[in-house]
Design an enzyme around this catalytic site. Structure first.
Site, PDB file in Angstrom:
ATOM      1  N   GLU A  10       1.159  -1.025   0.054  1.00 25.24           N
ATOM      2  CA  GLU A  10      -0.337   0.298   0.042  1.00 25.24           C
ATOM      3  C   GLU A  10       0.449   1.314  -0.079  1.00 25.24           C
ATOM      4  O   GLU A  10       0.389   1.991  -0.114  1.00 25.24           O
ATOM      5  CB  GLU A  10      -1.026   0.213   1.014  1.00 25.24           C
ATOM      6  CG  GLU A  10      -2.100  -1.134   1.055  1.00 25.24           C
ATOM      7  CD  GLU A  10      -2.248  -2.090   1.589  1.00 25.24           C
ATOM      8  OE1 GLU A  10      -0.448  -2.756   2.119  1.00 25.24           O
ATOM      9  OE2 GLU A  10      -2.409  -2.975   2.199  1.00 25.24           O
ATOM     10  N   HIS A  59       2.231  -9.239   2.162  1.00 24.78           N
ATOM     11  CA  HIS A  59       1.564  -8.305   1.519  1.00 24.78           C
ATOM     12  C   HIS A  59       0.392  -9.370   1.295  1.00 24.78           C
ATOM     13  O   HIS A  59       0.572 -10.276   0.361  1.00 24.78           O
ATOM     14  CB  HIS A  59       0.949  -7.505   0.402  1.00 24.78           C
ATOM     15  CG  HIS A  59      -0.147  -6.932  -0.085  1.00 24.78           C
ATOM     16  ND1 HIS A  59      -0.907  -5.982   0.306  1.00 24.78           N
ATOM     17  CD2 HIS A  59      -1.232  -7.337  -0.894  1.00 24.78           C
ATOM     18  CE1 HIS A  59      -1.940  -5.373   0.294  1.00 24.78           C
ATOM     19  NE2 HIS A  59      -1.880  -6.383  -1.146  1.00 24.78           N
ATOM     20  N   HIS A 103       3.256   1.497   4.801  1.00 23.11           N
ATOM     21  CA  HIS A 103       1.843   1.822   5.136  1.00 23.11           C
ATOM     22  C   HIS A 103       1.342   2.676   6.372  1.00 23.11           C
ATOM     23  O   HIS A 103       1.909   2.558   7.096  1.00 23.11           O
ATOM     24  CB  HIS A 103       0.862   1.528   4.417  1.00 23.11           C
ATOM     25  CG  HIS A 103       0.241   0.473   5.099  1.00 23.11           C
ATOM     26  ND1 HIS A 103      -0.198   0.247   6.161  1.00 23.11           N
ATOM     27  CD2 HIS A 103       0.430  -1.069   4.662  1.00 23.11           C
ATOM     28  CE1 HIS A 103      -0.225  -0.457   6.413  1.00 23.11           C
ATOM     29  NE2 HIS A 103      -0.032  -1.626   5.550  1.00 23.11           N
ATOM     30  N   HIS A 115      -3.672   1.173   7.283  1.00 16.28           N
ATOM     31  CA  HIS A 115      -4.384   0.121   8.358  1.00 16.28           C
ATOM     32  C   HIS A 115      -2.875  -0.525   9.114  1.00 16.28           C
ATOM     33  O   HIS A 115      -2.425  -0.200   8.649  1.00 16.28           O
ATOM     34  CB  HIS A 115      -5.212  -1.076   7.609  1.00 16.28           C
ATOM     35  CG  HIS A 115      -3.931  -2.004   6.894  1.00 16.28           C
ATOM     36  ND1 HIS A 115      -3.980  -1.187   5.694  1.00 16.28           N
ATOM     37  CD2 HIS A 115      -3.773  -3.017   6.451  1.00 16.28           C
ATOM     38  CE1 HIS A 115      -3.153  -2.430   5.227  1.00 16.28           C
ATOM     39  NE2 HIS A 115      -2.973  -3.397   5.707  1.00 16.28           N
ATOM     40  N   GLU A 134       2.603  -0.777  11.370  1.00 13.62           N
ATOM     41  CA  GLU A 134       3.223  -1.939  10.926  1.00 13.62           C
ATOM     42  C   GLU A 134       4.781  -2.405  11.461  1.00 13.62           C
ATOM     43  O   GLU A 134       5.489  -3.211  11.677  1.00 13.62           O
ATOM     44  CB  GLU A 134       2.945  -2.733  10.195  1.00 13.62           C
ATOM     45  CG  GLU A 134       1.180  -2.419  10.065  1.00 13.62           C
ATOM     46  CD  GLU A 134       0.364  -3.650   8.001  1.00 13.62           C
ATOM     47  OE1 GLU A 134       1.599  -3.556   7.660  1.00 13.62           O
ATOM     48  OE2 GLU A 134      -0.434  -3.867   8.653  1.00 13.62           O
TER      49      GLU A 134
HETATM   50 ZN   LIG Z   1      -0.560  -4.219   2.880  1.00 15.01          ZN
END
Ligand SMILES: [Zn+2]
Length: 275
Positions: A10, A59, A103, A115, A134
Site C-alpha cells: 500500500e 502483503h 503504509h 490499516h 506495522e
Molecule cells: Zn499490505
C-alpha cells in the site's frame, strides 16, 4: 552482509486504491510498481555489499511478486501461514532489515490505504504511548534478533510513525497522502532511485544505527473494533482485557509478544469477517 526485506504494497508510489493491491484488473499494475521498488532496494543492498538478500512478501496472500522477474541476487519467501508473518525468514545473522512499500497506521492521520494488519478488527496499536504502524510492531522481531531496521519506505505518515521505535532509521517518502484513497506520488522511476540510494546510505551507517531497543516490558496496547473481538482475543496466550474494546498483548520477549499478536489476528479474523 545478509539483508532481509519485508515488502508490503500500500505504500508503493502510485498506489492509492484497494483495486491496485488485490487480485482484479488493476492488480497487475500494482504488482509491477511493487516489483520495481523491491528490485531497487535489492540493487541498493547489492551496491552496499550485500552477499545475501531475502525478500519476504508480506502483503495480502503474500505472493505478489513474479519470481522470475525478481532481482536474481535475492531469495523469495512467499505464500501464507508463515509463523513470523511479515517478518518470516529473519533470524540472527542478518545485518539489516528493510521495510519497503509500508503504509500508515490505523488510528492515525489519513494515510493511503492505512490499516494495522487487520482493518476489520484492529483500530489502533500503541507501544509506550506511541501509535505504532506495522513497522513498529515488526520491529519487535528485529529487536529480538538484534537486527537493525535500516530503511522504511512509504508515505509521509509511515515515515513519521516509524521514528519513535526506530530512531535514526532511513526513511524514503515516495508519496504524500492526501486522503486514505488519494496521494501525490513521485514518478515510480524517481521513487525507485530514492529507494536504491536510501538503501545504500542506510547500509553504510548500520554501526551507528544498531538494533531497535524495545522493552522490557513487552506490551502492545491493542484497540479492537468491537467488544466481541476483545473478548475473543483474551483466549490467546499473553492477552488480557484492559477495557471494553482494548486488550494488552504481552510476552516474555519481543518475539513472543509478536507471535501472540499474530495469533490474536488469526483468531479475531473469523469474527471480524462477520461484523
Ligand atoms: Zn499490505
Amino acid at each position: 552482509m545478509r539483508v532481509f526485506i519485508s515488502c508490503d504494497m500500500e505504500g508503493v508510489a502510485g498506489i492509492v486504491d484497494w483495486e491496485q493491491v488485490r487480485p482484479g484488473p488493476e492488480y497487475e499494475l500494482g504488482r509491477r510498481l511493487l516489483l520495481n521498488e523491491v528490485n531497487a532496494a535489492i540493487d541498493g543492498a547489492v551496491r552496499a555489499g550485500a552477499t545475501e538478500v531475502l525478500v519476504n512478501d508480506s502483503h495480502g496472500a503474500m505472493q505478489n511478486l513474479p519470481p522470475d522477474q525478481l532481482h536474481a541476487e535475492a531469495g523469495y519467501c512467499s505464500g501464507r501461514h508463515k509463523p513470523l508473518y511479515m517478518m518470516e525468514g529473519l533470524e540472527p545473522g542478518f545485518e539489516a532489515a528493510l521495510f519497503v512499500g509500508y503504509h500508515g497506521a490505523v488510528g492515525g492521520p489519513s494515510s493511503t490505504l492505512s490499516h494495522t494488519y487487520n482493518p476489520s478488527a484492529v483500530t489502533a496499536v500503541t507501544w509506550e504511548g506511541h501509535l505504532l504502524g506495522e513497522s513498529g510492531i515488526n520491529a519487535l522481531v528485529a529487536s529480538h534478533f538484534g537486527v537493525p531496521v535500516a530503511l522504511v519506505s512509504g508515505d509521509q505518515h509511515t515515515a513519521e510513525q516509524a521514528r519513535p521505535v526506530l530512531p535514526g532509521v532511513e526513511t524514503v517518502v515516495v508519496k504524500r497522502s492526501v486522503s486514505r484513497l488519494a496521494a501525490s506520488s513521485l514518478h515510480p522511476a524517481v521513487a525507485c532511485r530514492l529507494i536504491e540510494e536510501g538503501t545504500v546510505r542506510a547500509l553504510a551507517r548500520l554501526g551507528e544505527l544498531g538494533a531497535p531497543r524495545m522493552g522490557p516490558p513487552y506490551q502492545l496496547r491493542v484497540q479492537l473494533r468491537t467488544a466481541d473481538l476483545a473478548e475473543m482475543a483474551t483466549g490467546v496466550r499473553g492477552v488480557e482485557r484492559s477495557s471494553e474494546l482494548e486488550v494488552l498483548v504481552e510476552g516474555a520477549d519481543g518475539l513472543e509478544t509478536y507471535r501472540n499478536f499474530v495469533t490474536l489476528l488469526h483468531v479475531t479474523r473469523i469474527v471480524a469477517q462477520e461484523i
